[in-house]
Write a protein that holds these residues in place. Sequence first.
Motif, PDB file in Angstrom:
ATOM      1  N   GLY A 169      -4.416  -5.445   0.419  1.00 12.37           N
ATOM      2  CA  GLY A 169      -3.349  -4.645   1.014  1.00 12.37           C
ATOM      3  C   GLY A 169      -2.058  -4.680   0.209  1.00 12.37           C
ATOM      4  O   GLY A 169      -1.544  -3.625  -0.192  1.00 12.37           O
ATOM      5  N   PRO A 170      -1.495  -5.873  -0.057  1.00 10.86           N
ATOM      6  CA  PRO A 170      -0.245  -5.929  -0.828  1.00 10.86           C
ATOM      7  C   PRO A 170      -0.365  -5.322  -2.224  1.00 10.86           C
ATOM      8  O   PRO A 170       0.563  -4.646  -2.680  1.00 10.86           O
ATOM      9  CB  PRO A 170       0.040  -7.440  -0.903  1.00 10.86           C
ATOM     10  N   ILE A 171      -1.495  -5.566  -2.900  1.00  5.20           N
ATOM     11  CA  ILE A 171      -1.653  -5.023  -4.257  1.00  5.20           C
ATOM     12  C   ILE A 171      -1.697  -3.499  -4.224  1.00  5.20           C
ATOM     13  O   ILE A 171      -1.008  -2.819  -5.002  1.00  5.20           O
ATOM     14  CB  ILE A 171      -2.931  -5.583  -4.923  1.00  5.20           C
ATOM     15  N   MET A 172      -2.500  -2.935  -3.309  1.00  5.70           N
ATOM     16  CA  MET A 172      -2.597  -1.483  -3.241  1.00  5.70           C
ATOM     17  C   MET A 172      -1.303  -0.856  -2.714  1.00  5.70           C
ATOM     18  O   MET A 172      -0.943   0.261  -3.096  1.00  5.70           O
ATOM     19  CB  MET A 172      -3.781  -1.067  -2.361  1.00  5.70           C
ATOM     20  N   THR A 173      -0.578  -1.583  -1.857  1.00  2.00           N
ATOM     21  CA  THR A 173       0.734  -1.090  -1.422  1.00  2.00           C
ATOM     22  C   THR A 173       1.663  -0.979  -2.619  1.00  2.00           C
ATOM     23  O   THR A 173       2.375   0.029  -2.793  1.00  2.00           O
ATOM     24  CB  THR A 173       1.338  -2.033  -0.363  1.00  2.00           C
ATOM     25  N   GLY A 174       1.643  -2.010  -3.483  1.00  2.00           N
ATOM     26  CA  GLY A 174       2.439  -1.958  -4.710  1.00  2.00           C
ATOM     27  C   GLY A 174       1.988  -0.837  -5.625  1.00  2.00           C
ATOM     28  O   GLY A 174       2.815  -0.148  -6.238  1.00  2.00           O
ATOM     29  N   TRP A 175       0.673  -0.633  -5.698  1.00  2.00           N
ATOM     30  CA  TRP A 175       0.118   0.431  -6.544  1.00  2.00           C
ATOM     31  C   TRP A 175       0.619   1.804  -6.092  1.00  2.00           C
ATOM     32  O   TRP A 175       1.122   2.601  -6.905  1.00  2.00           O
ATOM     33  CB  TRP A 175      -1.406   0.372  -6.495  1.00  2.00           C
ATOM     34  N   PHE A 176       0.519   2.077  -4.794  1.00  2.00           N
ATOM     35  CA  PHE A 176       0.964   3.386  -4.302  1.00  2.00           C
ATOM     36  C   PHE A 176       2.472   3.547  -4.434  1.00  2.00           C
ATOM     37  O   PHE A 176       2.967   4.654  -4.708  1.00  2.00           O
ATOM     38  CB  PHE A 176       0.537   3.582  -2.846  1.00  2.00           C
ATOM     39  N   ALA A 177       3.227   2.452  -4.238  1.00  2.00           N
ATOM     40  CA  ALA A 177       4.684   2.530  -4.390  1.00  2.00           C
ATOM     41  C   ALA A 177       5.042   2.901  -5.829  1.00  2.00           C
ATOM     42  O   ALA A 177       5.928   3.738  -6.068  1.00  2.00           O
ATOM     43  CB  ALA A 177       5.323   1.200  -3.996  1.00  2.00           C
ATOM     44  N   ILE A 178       4.343   2.295  -6.793  1.00  2.00           N
ATOM     45  CA  ILE A 178       4.618   2.591  -8.207  1.00  2.00           C
ATOM     46  C   ILE A 178       4.172   4.010  -8.553  1.00  2.00           C
ATOM     47  O   ILE A 178       4.835   4.714  -9.323  1.00  2.00           O
ATOM     48  CB  ILE A 178       3.938   1.543  -9.111  1.00  2.00           C
ATOM     49  N   LEU A 179       3.032   4.459  -7.962  1.00  2.00           N
ATOM     50  CA  LEU A 179       2.608   5.845  -8.177  1.00  2.00           C
ATOM     51  C   LEU A 179       3.722   6.809  -7.773  1.00  2.00           C
ATOM     52  O   LEU A 179       4.080   7.740  -8.516  1.00  2.00           O
ATOM     53  CB  LEU A 179       1.361   6.167  -7.353  1.00  2.00           C
ATOM     54  N   GLY A 180       4.264   6.597  -6.570  1.00  2.00           N
ATOM     55  CA  GLY A 180       5.331   7.476  -6.085  1.00  2.00           C
ATOM     56  C   GLY A 180       6.579   7.371  -6.926  1.00  2.00           C
ATOM     57  O   GLY A 180       7.213   8.390  -7.248  1.00  2.00           O
ATOM     58  N   LEU A 181       6.956   6.142  -7.321  1.00  2.00           N
ATOM     59  CA  LEU A 181       8.173   5.943  -8.110  1.00  2.00           C
ATOM     60  C   LEU A 181       8.081   6.626  -9.467  1.00  2.00           C
ATOM     61  O   LEU A 181       9.015   7.318  -9.898  1.00  2.00           O
ATOM     62  CB  LEU A 181       8.425   4.436  -8.285  1.00  2.00           C
ATOM     63  N   LEU A 182       6.950   6.443 -10.162  1.00  6.07           N
ATOM     64  CA  LEU A 182       6.770   7.086 -11.466  1.00  6.07           C
ATOM     65  C   LEU A 182       6.828   8.609 -11.340  1.00  6.07           C
ATOM     66  O   LEU A 182       7.385   9.299 -12.206  1.00  6.07           O
ATOM     67  CB  LEU A 182       5.437   6.663 -12.086  1.00  6.07           C
ATOM     68  N   GLY A 183       6.265   9.124 -10.253  1.00  2.14           N
ATOM     69  CA  GLY A 183       6.306  10.569 -10.030  1.00  2.14           C
ATOM     70  C   GLY A 183       7.719  11.059  -9.797  1.00  2.14           C
ATOM     71  O   GLY A 183       8.137  12.073 -10.373  1.00  2.14           O
ATOM     72  N   VAL A 184       8.469  10.342  -8.956  1.00  2.00           N
ATOM     73  CA  VAL A 184       9.851  10.744  -8.646  1.00  2.00           C
ATOM     74  C   VAL A 184      10.710  10.775  -9.907  1.00  2.00           C
ATOM     75  O   VAL A 184      11.504  11.700 -10.123  1.00  2.00           O
ATOM     76  CB  VAL A 184      10.463   9.794  -7.594  1.00  2.00           C
ATOM     77  N   LEU A 185      10.557   9.756 -10.763  1.00  3.62           N
ATOM     78  CA  LEU A 185      11.369   9.689 -11.986  1.00  3.62           C
ATOM     79  C   LEU A 185      11.140  10.906 -12.876  1.00  3.62           C
ATOM     80  O   LEU A 185      12.084  11.429 -13.485  1.00  3.62           O
ATOM     81  CB  LEU A 185      11.050   8.392 -12.750  1.00  3.62           C
ATOM     82  N   GLN A 186       9.913  11.367 -12.968  1.00  9.03           N
ATOM     83  CA  GLN A 186       9.629  12.548 -13.788  1.00  9.03           C
ATOM     84  C   GLN A 186      10.094  13.834 -13.095  1.00  9.03           C
ATOM     85  O   GLN A 186      10.602  14.745 -13.744  1.00  9.03           O
ATOM     86  CB  GLN A 186       8.132  12.638 -14.086  1.00  9.03           C
ATOM     87  N   ILE A 187       9.911  13.890 -11.767  1.00  7.14           N
ATOM     88  CA  ILE A 187      10.320  15.097 -11.030  1.00  7.14           C
ATOM     89  C   ILE A 187      11.837  15.288 -11.132  1.00  7.14           C
ATOM     90  O   ILE A 187      12.328  16.426 -11.200  1.00  7.14           O
ATOM     91  CB  ILE A 187       9.883  14.987  -9.554  1.00  7.14           C
ATOM     92  N   MET A 188      12.584  14.186 -11.180  1.00 10.03           N
ATOM     93  CA  MET A 188      14.050  14.280 -11.303  1.00 10.03           C
ATOM     94  C   MET A 188      14.460  14.980 -12.591  1.00 10.03           C
ATOM     95  O   MET A 188      15.477  15.666 -12.642  1.00 10.03           O
ATOM     96  CB  MET A 188      14.671  12.873 -11.238  1.00 10.03           C
ATOM     97  N   HIS A 189      13.634  14.826 -13.647  1.00  9.26           N
ATOM     98  CA  HIS A 189      13.939  15.509 -14.920  1.00  9.26           C
ATOM     99  C   HIS A 189      13.576  16.984 -14.874  1.00  9.26           C
ATOM    100  O   HIS A 189      14.097  17.771 -15.658  1.00  9.26           O
ATOM    101  CB  HIS A 189      13.170  14.829 -16.073  1.00  9.26           C
TER     102      HIS A 189
END
Length: 619
Positions: A169-189
């Motif tokens: 659970g914690p590992i996959m929670t971190g995985w999905f959080a990073i997926l969203g974060l990486l996406g947001v950083l690119q979408i901002m550009h």
Amino acid sequence: MQSRQALSTLTLGAIGVVFGDIGTSPLYALKEIFNGHHPIPVTPENILGILSMVFWSIVLLVSLKYVLIIMRADNRGEGGSLALLALVTDRAKNPRLAWVITLLGIFAAALFYGDSMITPAISVLSAVEGMELVTPALKPYVIPITLIILTGLFFIQKRGTGSVGLFFGPIMTGWFAILGLLGVLQIMHNPGVLAALNPLFALVFIGSYPWLAFLALGSVVLAVTGGEALYTDMGHFGRFPIRLAWFGFVMPALVLNYFGQGALLLAEPEAIQNPFFHLAPDWALIPMLGLATLATVIASQAVISGAFSVARQSVQMGLLPRMQIIHTSGHEEGQIYVPFTNWSLYLAVVALVIGFKSSSNLAAAYGIAVTGTMLIDTILVAFVMVLMWKWHWPLVVVVAGFFLTVDIAFFAANAIKIPEGGWFPIAMGLISFSVLTTWRRGRRLVSQEMAKLSIPMEDFITAIDDVHRVNGTAVFMTSSKEGVPPALLHNLKHNQVLHERVVLVTVQTAGTPHVNDMDRIYIHRMGKGFMRIIVRYGFMESPDIPAVLELCKHQGERFDLMETTFYLSRETIVPSMTRRMTLLRARLFAVMSKNATSASDFFQIPTNRVVELGTQLVI
């Protein structure tokens, strides 16, 4: 407060187990669409069109079809093709309709085995392929490292997943959080990429380039692989925690990541070689490789555990011979290890990695199994709409017809990839289907032959007045609840004695996942020390005969195992061309029957209290 804590725990567990497969799809989905066997040109118009197709596929096939509709069709909390099969066949009064439904459910289970072979191979391989971005010199080590990771994964299965599951659970929670974060950083550009949320972009792309759109569907489906797992794993976590995790966290993270990859491709089309890993800054590449590999191992673990569960259901429902099933936890019923399934999957996964060599090649094989399962699920749930939910026909035609059209489109788009690898899941599905139906048919013929050899119980009891009775209890395991078991006749013929108490035990599998202890046993006393006990188990349970005999004390029957002898019949199958089964299938059934786990092990009967008596049958 306790209910909130329980909901949080279940939701976290669902994130760790249920969404592993669909959660690793961003590793290869867009890469395969734009850079696979049928590449789509990387132009701004195509990127927005494909992103729109991916988004609305997730909305329609996962959110609407599985999460909101199909998850309503639970069999006392359990989901999956076989649970759905048991649910529908109980209500199908027409024998021909029940036969068609049964074949569909069995084929869906067969396709699942193909899916559970491909998922570990493509997931882990796609993560390890990211090493090539660190330095191309590591490319020769991709396959060996993948095989080492997969070998370790299959070797630890016998230890159970309970302790490892605490970290999922914690590992996959971190995985999905990073997926969203990486996406947001690119979408901002490049926030303009969010325009693809509009379905018009998908419709315009389909209308402008119908053939390209059709080819793209064969890879777009990779973004929804694992959607069927939400339904299969429903019994472990419940409907609401899965829905909460999906809509509140997992789906937003996935969509953000796909749109982030799209924003990156709009700015740097050359990043298509591996858009997922190019999302991360250079300094984060190696940590992302490690996290991605861990996430794919967890996704693979969930599929392997699912295969164990399907194997147990198949045994209980009479679709596979008895096999060794080891419980790896004293507290969690669902944590099991099936050695035969484990090593069969391992050999298949190793062959896939060595034979296909890359995740792109494996992607061609992946879609057929998933789209085939989704297609069958739609057909089965249409029967549920009519037989259980009592929906009006026009509504069923509109809803099920719409999803059926979408499923057929995805299946057809993947069918053109059959020569490139799609043949594998079809071949595995047909082999599994043949095995499941052969065993089912063979057991039916065996039951018919045994019935011919049997005599009515009433006649037998009347004719035994002069037979010598000895102290103790004899338990005869029999698959039929009518007539005298062959083992009883053979014992009387050879030993010419009967025990003072003779118990005939028949184990039946209910159409529900579990059976209450109150409904577990039915005792019928027939006189002269004879009784028949009917034992009912759910298709998610494992039989335990000593535990059942202990339960009998509540109905006035006590058993001392030290004074009880269990008599089991061991059938030797002789294939014949003159019966209702082809010679090849009869031989396959004979081999399966010979290699089945002994009844004493399967029913957890102490081996030092067992006597086996052989019977030869021609089928």
